[in-house]
Design an enzyme around this catalytic site. Structure first.
Site, PDB file in Angstrom:
ATOM      1  N   GLY A   1       2.014   6.422  -5.545  1.00 58.20           N
ATOM      2  CA  GLY A   1       1.424   7.069  -6.715  1.00 58.20           C
ATOM      3  C   GLY A   1       2.303   6.864  -7.929  1.00 58.20           C
ATOM      4  O   GLY A   1       3.461   6.465  -7.795  1.00 58.20           O
TER       5      GLY A   1
ATOM      6  N   CYS B   1       6.096   4.593  -0.352  1.00 52.99           N
ATOM      7  CA  CYS B   1       6.548   4.631  -1.743  1.00 52.99           C
ATOM      8  C   CYS B   1       6.611   6.080  -2.245  1.00 52.99           C
ATOM      9  O   CYS B   1       7.448   6.843  -1.790  1.00 52.99           O
ATOM     10  CB  CYS B   1       5.654   3.738  -2.598  1.00 52.99           C
ATOM     11  SG  CYS B   1       6.395   3.363  -4.198  1.00 52.99           S
ATOM     12  N   TYR B   2       5.726   6.492  -3.160  1.00 52.37           N
ATOM     13  CA  TYR B   2       5.761   7.886  -3.610  1.00 52.37           C
ATOM     14  C   TYR B   2       5.605   8.833  -2.417  1.00 52.37           C
ATOM     15  O   TYR B   2       6.216   9.899  -2.383  1.00 52.37           O
ATOM     16  CB  TYR B   2       4.649   8.155  -4.640  1.00 52.37           C
ATOM     17  CG  TYR B   2       4.726   9.570  -5.189  1.00 52.37           C
ATOM     18  CD1 TYR B   2       5.563   9.866  -6.262  1.00 52.37           C
ATOM     19  CD2 TYR B   2       3.998  10.611  -4.617  1.00 52.37           C
ATOM     20  CE1 TYR B   2       5.680  11.164  -6.745  1.00 52.37           C
ATOM     21  CE2 TYR B   2       4.108  11.904  -5.083  1.00 52.37           C
ATOM     22  CZ  TYR B   2       4.945  12.175  -6.151  1.00 52.37           C
ATOM     23  OH  TYR B   2       5.057  13.452  -6.619  1.00 52.37           O
TER      24      TYR B   2
ATOM     25  N   HIS C   1       5.461  -1.406  -0.114  1.00 50.40           N
ATOM     26  CA  HIS C   1       4.021  -1.242   0.133  1.00 50.40           C
ATOM     27  C   HIS C   1       3.569  -2.154   1.282  1.00 50.40           C
ATOM     28  O   HIS C   1       3.354  -3.347   1.066  1.00 50.40           O
ATOM     29  CB  HIS C   1       3.225  -1.571  -1.138  1.00 50.40           C
ATOM     30  CG  HIS C   1       3.334  -0.503  -2.169  1.00 50.40           C
ATOM     31  ND1 HIS C   1       2.454   0.539  -2.255  1.00 50.40           N
ATOM     32  CD2 HIS C   1       4.248  -0.294  -3.138  1.00 50.40           C
ATOM     33  CE1 HIS C   1       2.807   1.347  -3.239  1.00 50.40           C
ATOM     34  NE2 HIS C   1       3.896   0.863  -3.797  1.00 50.40           N
TER      35      HIS C   1
ATOM     36  N   GLU D   1       0.711  -2.203   2.597  1.00 49.16           N
ATOM     37  CA  GLU D   1      -0.731  -2.463   2.514  1.00 49.16           C
ATOM     38  C   GLU D   1      -1.093  -3.703   1.705  1.00 49.16           C
ATOM     39  O   GLU D   1      -2.223  -4.167   1.771  1.00 49.16           O
ATOM     40  CB  GLU D   1      -1.459  -1.227   1.960  1.00 49.16           C
ATOM     41  CG  GLU D   1      -1.183  -0.867   0.495  1.00 49.16           C
ATOM     42  CD  GLU D   1       0.087  -0.018   0.277  1.00 49.16           C
ATOM     43  OE1 GLU D   1       1.044  -0.178   1.042  1.00 49.16           O
ATOM     44  OE2 GLU D   1       0.117   0.759  -0.688  1.00 49.16           O
TER      45      GLU D   1
ATOM     46  N   ASP E   1     -25.613  -5.288   0.000  1.00 48.87           N
ATOM     47  CA  ASP E   1     -25.602  -3.859   0.356  1.00 48.87           C
ATOM     48  C   ASP E   1     -27.014  -3.331   0.594  1.00 48.87           C
ATOM     49  O   ASP E   1     -27.280  -2.664   1.600  1.00 48.87           O
ATOM     50  CB  ASP E   1     -24.916  -3.029  -0.741  1.00 48.87           C
ATOM     51  CG  ASP E   1     -23.525  -3.544  -1.057  1.00 48.87           C
ATOM     52  OD1 ASP E   1     -22.971  -4.269  -0.219  1.00 48.87           O
ATOM     53  OD2 ASP E   1     -23.003  -3.237  -2.147  1.00 48.87           O
TER      54      ASP E   1
ATOM     55  N   LYS F   1     -16.829  -3.024   1.626  1.00 54.98           N
ATOM     56  CA  LYS F   1     -17.696  -4.208   1.526  1.00 54.98           C
ATOM     57  C   LYS F   1     -17.541  -5.145   2.730  1.00 54.98           C
ATOM     58  O   LYS F   1     -18.524  -5.640   3.275  1.00 54.98           O
ATOM     59  CB  LYS F   1     -17.340  -4.963   0.240  1.00 54.98           C
ATOM     60  CG  LYS F   1     -18.273  -6.083  -0.109  1.00 54.98           C
ATOM     61  CD  LYS F   1     -19.374  -5.589  -0.983  1.00 54.98           C
ATOM     62  CE  LYS F   1     -20.340  -6.662  -1.388  1.00 54.98           C
ATOM     63  NZ  LYS F   1     -21.432  -6.106  -2.189  1.00 54.98           N
TER      64      LYS F   1
END
Ligand code: XMP
Length: 528
Positions: free
Chosen positions: A67, A94-95, A184, A186, A242, A384
């Protein structure tokens, strides 16, 4: 033969991870990595996670996201204290690491320098989080983005890895199963990041990886049957992935209780309307209303060049036409929409106040109130890429589910300035040639979105011995993970030259082709 009705109360409860969001730009990527490892997860804002809600969700582990705040500031976000007593594994990123450390009695300080981008971590100990990914002594690439750093560990924690700018880059309290990293995991720039997240969900939390599209399909079909009962459902088809997957899923669940409505706005790409009708009416045998409203839209847009007014006119007309078609179905009870998880997540806003409207997105958001319909949104939990996997699970052609996104207002926002039938025709031809070349070069799947734009500018050219005075065509192609940020696609010059030659030779009305090399931000993907 109809399948026996599944008893929804008997459906398995999947293992679940909870991600508490502190407002990082990349929190959604954490969720995607966790889902890719076969584990269901949800993102909740850190301040909307009261104890009874979290206990009810019953997570097998909790991840604290990064964050933009500094825990050294008074009133900066904190994780709810009860999570440290829940006896579930925690993973701070991280944060999230800094919040965990400061809440558990350690120290975080503002660093003299920030560490942004690529960094290297030296692994100093063995640990469940790193098992079979990083060994003691390894020197591994990670992606950092921080100013503050941990300077003293809370009781019970050990250092597992350090980088030049973050002496506590990986820390662990193995007894409580609390883990935290300064980098990070991710993002793709941490090459083994997904494996570390998978170690957390599988190795540490004991998740089994039971979140599969096959299971999701069966369970969602059961839920749709229960929700809809014997009611009638209408579903707007746009030709996009979608709405198409929504329609096929609903049809599997409730058969002819579903009617699809396809409004041809005249702003579609070449052959698109025919493809939709062929696929849904002829191939899937789904009752389909195909409304030719081309004249209405083109008439409504006459003389309009302002992008926002164009969008509003199209949105309004669409609702009118859709409403009229729905009345023809007679007594629909539900409206099915292809809403995805990114639209559902309430990200934490640190700016307060409403954000500036960049573009008014065209969708059918206003329809349910106006038509007094209940909503069926079977894709609300999916990203998605999961929708694409679900489409394949439903037997849809991989080429179809991999289609690039196409905006609701269609080609209208790819013709800056006034729209005419002539310009639409020119753009359709150019777009077809461009996409054909992209597919021939095998590049389609590597690109998030590619399209041609017809500029309201004419320039002088020479063809043969003659002077030409025709439109400029701009080509756009971007890579992206979610459409929120994007990079232009680095085609080689030979490819661009080939497309340019073909467009100018084959599309009357265009005598110049340019390539858009703007990323987002500062540009947007579409031109209007
Ligand atoms: P921008 O241009 O805002 O586009 O960078 C981001 C993504 O959104 C798509 N887009 C739309 N999709 N209705 C939609 O359904 C709209 O009004 C709309 N406007 C843009 C765009 O194609 C890109 O994928």
């Amino acid at each position: 033969m109809t399948k026996p009705m599944t008893d929804i109360t008997q459906l398995p409860q999947h293992d679940r991870i909870l991600i508490l969001d502190f407002g990082s730009q990349v929190t959604q990527l954490i969720a995607r990595r966790v889902r890719e490892s076969g584990v269901y997860c949800e993102i909740w804002p850190f301040n909307q996670a009261p104890e009874d809600r979290v206990q009810g969700y019953n997570p097998k582990g909790i991840i604290l996201s990064g964050g933009p705040s500094s825990v050294t500031d008074k009133d900066s976000p904190r994780a709810p204290d009860f999570i440290f007593e829940m006896n579930v594994p925690l993973f701070g990123i991280c944060y999230g690491q800094q919040a965990m450390v400061s809440q558990l009695g350690g120290m975080v300080e503002r660093g003299d320098t920030s560490e942004f981008g690529r960094a290297y971590v030296d692994v100093t100990a063995h640990n469940d989080l790193l098992e079979n990914v990083w060994d003691k002594g390894a020197h591994e690439q990670v992606w950092m983005s921080h100013g503050d750093r941990v300077t003293k560990l809370p009781d019970g924690f050990n250092v597992v890895g350090a980088s030049e700018g973050a002496p506590f880059a990986i820390i662990a309290d193995d007894a409580r199963k609390f883990y935290a990293v300064q980098f990070h995991p991710e993002v793709v720039h941490t090459p083994h990041g997904s494996a570390l997240l998978k170690n957390f969900t599988h190795n540490v939390c004991g998740c089994s990886g039971d979140w599969t599209m096959a299971a999701f399909k069966d369970e969602t079909i059961a839920k749709i049957k229960k929700q809809v009962g014997s009611g009638k459902v209408i579903c707007g088809l746009s030709g996009g992935v979608d709405s198409s997957v929504t329609a096929v899923l609903l049809h599997e669940a409730i058969g002819d209780q579903l009617t699809c409505i396809y409004v041809d706005t005249g702003m579609m790409r070449a052959g698109e309307s025919e493809q939709v009708v062929e696929l849904f009416r002829d191939h899937y045998n789904i009752p389909l209303i195909h409304e030719d409203a081309r004249a209405q839209f083109i008439g409504g847009l006459e003389g309009i060049s302002d992008p926002e007014i164009k969008r509003k006119i199209i949105g309004g007309l669409f609702i009118d036409v859709f409403d009229m078609c729905a009345k023809r179905v007679g007594g629909a009870d539900f409206l099915a929409q292809g809403t995805l998880y990114p639209d559902v997540i309430e990200s934490v806003s640190f700016t307060g106040g409403p954000s500036v409207t960049i573009k008014s997105h065209h969708n059918v958001g206003g329809l349910p109130e106006r038509m007094d319909l209940k909503l069926v949104e079977p894709l609300r939990e999916l990203f998605k890429d999961e929708v694409r996997a679900l489409g394949v699970e439903l037997g849809m052609h991989p080429d179809f589910v991999k289609r690039h996104p196409f905006p609701g207002p269609g080609l209208a926002i790819r013709i800056p300035g006034e729209i005419t039938i002539e310009k639409l025709e020119i753009l359709r031809k150019a777009d077809t040639v461009y996409l054909e070349e992209i597919k021939n070069a095998g590049l389609y799947d590597a690109i998030w979105q590619a399209f041609a734009v017809l500029l309201p500018v004419k320039t002088v050219g020479v063809m043969g011995d003659n002077r030409t005075y025709d439109y400029v065509c701009a080509l756009r192609a971007v890579t992206s993970t979610d459409g929120m940020t994007a990079d232009y696609y680095p085609f080689d010059h030979e490819f661009l030259g080939r497309v340019s030659t073909r467009i100018i030779n084959e599309v009357p009305g265009i005598n110049r082709v340019v390539y858009d090399i703007t990323s987002k931000p500062p540009g947007t993907i579409e031109w209007e």
